[in-house]
Enzyme design. Structure first.
Site, PDB file in Angstrom:
ATOM      1  N   SER A  31       0.765  -1.210  -0.147  1.00 27.38           N
ATOM      2  CA  SER A  31       0.088   0.059   0.131  1.00 27.38           C
ATOM      3  C   SER A  31       0.842   1.275  -0.028  1.00 27.38           C
ATOM      4  CB  SER A  31      -0.850   0.077   1.185  1.00 27.38           C
ATOM      5  OG  SER A  31      -0.281   0.710   2.373  1.00 27.38           O
ATOM      6  N   ASP A  32       0.548   2.547  -0.287  1.00 27.92           N
ATOM      7  CA  ASP A  32       0.929   3.727  -0.042  1.00 27.92           C
ATOM      8  C   ASP A  32       0.624   4.136   1.316  1.00 27.92           C
ATOM      9  OD1 ASP A  32       2.508   5.966  -0.515  1.00 27.92           O
ATOM     10  OD2 ASP A  32       1.555   6.426  -2.561  1.00 27.92           O
ATOM     11  N   TRP A  33       1.376   5.036   1.800  1.00 27.48           N
ATOM     12  CA  TRP A  33       1.281   5.626   3.078  1.00 27.48           C
ATOM     13  C   TRP A  33      -0.120   5.843   3.535  1.00 27.48           C
ATOM     14  CZ3 TRP A  33       5.668   6.851   6.319  1.00 27.48           C
ATOM     15  CH2 TRP A  33       5.238   7.652   7.431  1.00 27.48           C
TER      16      TRP A  33
END
Length: 743
Positions: free
Chosen positions: A298-300
């Site tokens: 995932s991204d942040w």
């Protein structure tokens, strides 16, 4: 790209004096995280793991210095590592620090599974190269490969195993701050750089990731992040299936074909579905159609952001949706770790999918050699840039610069000229660019003023400040936008120079002294209000640690600029989008009939960009001949079976000095079942020629160049019969052409 011709000069050969680049390009791609003989071992290990340990492998926490939702999670990371319930940590820097945390995971947890450490190493670790948008302007993927190679060696020695790069978001939006991190508006150019950067980070060959000077790459952001409405970061994207597959997906496929080990989901929604919840892209396309066996991270806080998107009811729902859609590792937010056991018990996630995600993470760790050797040699940690890496960064920066204007031969600056240097960025250290890495804070860049003084030589008259301009033979005005005005969360509604800079240019113009404008920026800027008054304009981007020296190399002619624009420069913000690869309307603008107002465009501005994609000048001149196709007719069936046609064109340096020209090939399908772009880049070659020299450049075209994806949701690529137009020249406005018939 073309397959070369006489006079081709690769960036790596120029750096090392060898032909290594040509050899490297023919080696097999890295195998990513494919089976390295560890699948039985991985399955056996999964069989010994508790549910909590499995979920832990899917958790990535942030170390010190982190900002944003989740912040620093140092204590939580140490505790989870000790319990064997952590898979990865990001933002931990330094061999000693990473080894200390790794020892907790390996020597104190029940199963001793090593951690994988990630960091945003975007265009340099210690040695800062030009921003990715600048590198794309080189039209030479070797620039990106060398950056990746240097960055990987520095980062791995400091305990980093995994970089969240390359970013390959094609975008038509210069207002979007992250265009600085992209390769611009074209999928073909972006794909070439994505593959090259991946090889630079990872090396080539099935075991290359185990090397202590390589890191795992991450293709981001999957997918269509660059289509954000209004250029506002994180914003909505709504695209057709055909545009998704023709524009946004090709660079990702190129990176995976080059062996890219991991993929990162993007922040945006895609046609109403958040990317972290999009099973069509993450599973159907990426994992099933493309058979990707690596990690999707995932991204942040991307999983957590399913809640404000309005797509998940609570944290448990967010974790369920993301895992089932295809996300394998959760960055910073902790919904899977917190709720996964209950979700599994309730049947809302399946054990088979959980084990698949864990296997992907363990596969990455095996590919990196972490089970066999989890630590880094602290005594061998690279402490900073070296003379060799600085030379590489300097040449990359100069190779990436684009000469936009040069009237009256003001450039290159002749020896003995009195030079005045002015402007807010003349002596500024704000040259590293967005996402510069730890080197951006620790090692200041060479300023433009310093570079000019050094290049002018002892005894030369170089003055600094507005008051000296009238006594100068030439003035260098250094303007642009600071690093904080581009990059993530740095969208701009106005693309002009910041306040006061255009007034400075007008004041210098009023002196009557010839002057050069040097632009330091992370995106296309609108220059319509002042460009006509300048004698010369050099687009230098954010050029990195050796930026000032590289600018001086170009200004004084030590380097003849050969870069080209990887993105169109608009005349005004109101023109956007103004990309070259647009589709025609039923009433297209025809420059041969300027009086016809009932066509697409605006009443108050020219319909063309200020500077088009692929544009760039040189200190010499070139002549590109008419393209010659190897056949005039080829069957669609033959193309689908792998047959190709060759296009050859001659290029000659008609000037008096050596220089580089980028020969560009564009295709257009004028009649198709799906309206096609007016032009699509399908080949480029940067050719170095001495004065009077000529060369033949050859391009190879196949089905992937002459066909297109339809709107079928399950993916359908077609090559249709009909006439195909081929254009060859020095920019997207190329006029030389020939046609072929697909039968």
């Amino acid at each position: 790209m073309g397959d070369g011709g006489v006079g081709r000069r690769t960036f790596l050969a120029a750096m090392t004096g060898s032909g290594a680049a040509a050899v490297a390009a023919t080696e097999p791609a890295a195998a990513g995280t494919a089976d390295g003989g560890h699948e039985e071992e991985i399955r056996a290990l999964i069989g010994r793991m508790t549910v909590a340990e499995k979920l832990g492998q899917l958790q990535q926490l942030s170390w010190t210095g982190a900002t944003g939702p989740g912040g620093s999670q140092t204590a939580a990371a140490e505790q989870a590592a000790r319990k064997g319930e952590l898979g990865s940590v990001l933002n931990i820097i330094g061999a000693r620090h990473s080894n200390a945390l790794q020892r907790i995971a390996v020597e104190e947890s029940r199963l001793g599974i090593p951690l994988v450490f990630g960091l945003d190493v975007i265009h340099g670790f210690w040695t800062t190269f030009p921003i990715p948008l600048a590198q794309a302007a080189a039209f030479d993927p070797e620039v990106a490969r060398v950056d990746g190679e240097v960055s990987a060696k520095e980062a791995r020695s400091q305990g980093v195993h995994w970089t969240f790069a390359p970013m390959m978001d094609v975008t038509h939006e210069p207002r979007w701050g992250r265009i600085a991190e992209s390769c611009g508006e074209d999928p073909y150019l972006t794909a070439a750089f994505a593959a090259a950067k991946t090889r630079g980070y990872q090396g080539s060959g099935p075991d290359s990731l185990k090397a202590k000077d390589r890191v795992a790459a991450c293709a981001k952001h999957f997918v269509a992040y660059g289509g954000a409405e209004g250029g506002r970061d994180y914003n909505t994207v709504d695209v057709s299936e055909s545009r998704l597959r023709n524009l946004y997906l090709p660079p990702f496929k190129a990176a995976l074909d080059a062996g890219c080990a991991t993929v990162m989901a993007s922040f945006n929604t895609l046609s109403g579905i958040p990317a972290h919840a999009n099973g069509h892209t993450l599973t159907e396309i990426l994992k099933e159609d493309w058979e990707f066996d690596g990690v999707v991270v995932s991204d942040w806080n991307g999983v957590g952001e399913l809640l404000p998107h309005g797509f998940a009811a609570d944290g448990a729902d967010a974790g369920r949706i993301a895992l089932n859609a295809g996300v394998d590792m959760e960055m910073v937010s902790t919904h899977l770790a917190e709720h996964g056991a209950r979700l599994l018990a309730d049947g809302r996630i399946k054990e088979e999918r959980l084990d698949d995600a864990v296997a992907r993470v363990l596969r990455l760790k095996h590919a990196l050699g972490l089970f066999a050797d989890p630590y880094v040699r602290e005594a061998q940690a690279v402490p900073g840039p070296t003379p060799e890496t600085r030379r590489a960064a300097r040449e990359a920066a100069a190779r990436s610069m684009v000469l936009l204007k040069n009237e009256g031969g003001v450039l290159p600056i002749a020896p003995g000229k009195a030079v005045a240097v002015v402007g807010p960025f003349a002596d500024s250290r704000d040259l590293h660019g967005t996402w510069a890495g730890p080197g951006g804070e620790k090692f200041p860049p060479v300023t433009v003023l310093h570079g000019i003084r050094d290049a002018a030589g002892r005894g030369a008259r170089v003055t600094y400040g507005v008051g000296a301009t009238k006594a100068a033979d030439v003035v260098v005005v250094v303007v642009g936008e600071g690093v904080k005005l581009s990059g993530e969360a740095a969208s701009r509604s106005d693309l002009g120079l910041p306040e006061g800079q255009e007034e400075l240019i007008r004041a210098v113009a009023a002196t009557g002294v010839p002057f050069v404008v040097v632009l330091l920026n992370g995106r296309p800027l609108t220059v319509g209000n002042w460009v006509d008054s300048a004698s010369a304009v050099l687009e230098a981007w954010h050029p990195g640690i050796e930026g000032g020296n590289a600018v001086a190399d170009v200004l004084f002619g030590r380097v003849n600029p050969g870069g080209k624009l990887p993105v169109s420069f608009p005349r005004t913000v109101g023109q956007i989008p103004v990309h070259y690869n647009h589709e025609n309307t039923g009433r297209p603008y025809d420059p041969k009939s300027p009086g016809n107002t009932f066509v697409t465009g605006y009443l108050d501005v020219d319909r063309t960009p200020q500077f088009p994609f692929g544009y760039g000048l040189s200190y010499t001149t070139f002549e590109i001949g008419e393209p010659r196709a190897s056949v005039t007719r080829i069957g669609a069936a033959e193309l689908k079976r792998g047959e190709r046609l060759e296009v050859e064109v001659s290029v000659r340096n008609t000037g008096e000095v050596a220089g580089d020209e980028v020969v560009q090939l564009y295709v257009h399908d004028p009649v198709a079942s799906l309206v096609q772009p007016v032009r699509r880049l399908r080949g480029f070659e940067r050719v170095a020629l001495g004065a009077g020299e000529s060369a033949d450049v050859r391009f190879s075209l196949g089905a992937e160049d002459l066909g297109f994806w339809t709107n079928a949701v399950d993916g359908r690529f077609v090559v249709e019969p009909g006439r195909i137009e081929l254009f060859v020249g020095s920019s997207s406005t190329a006029g030389a052409s020939c046609t072929i018939e697909v039968s």
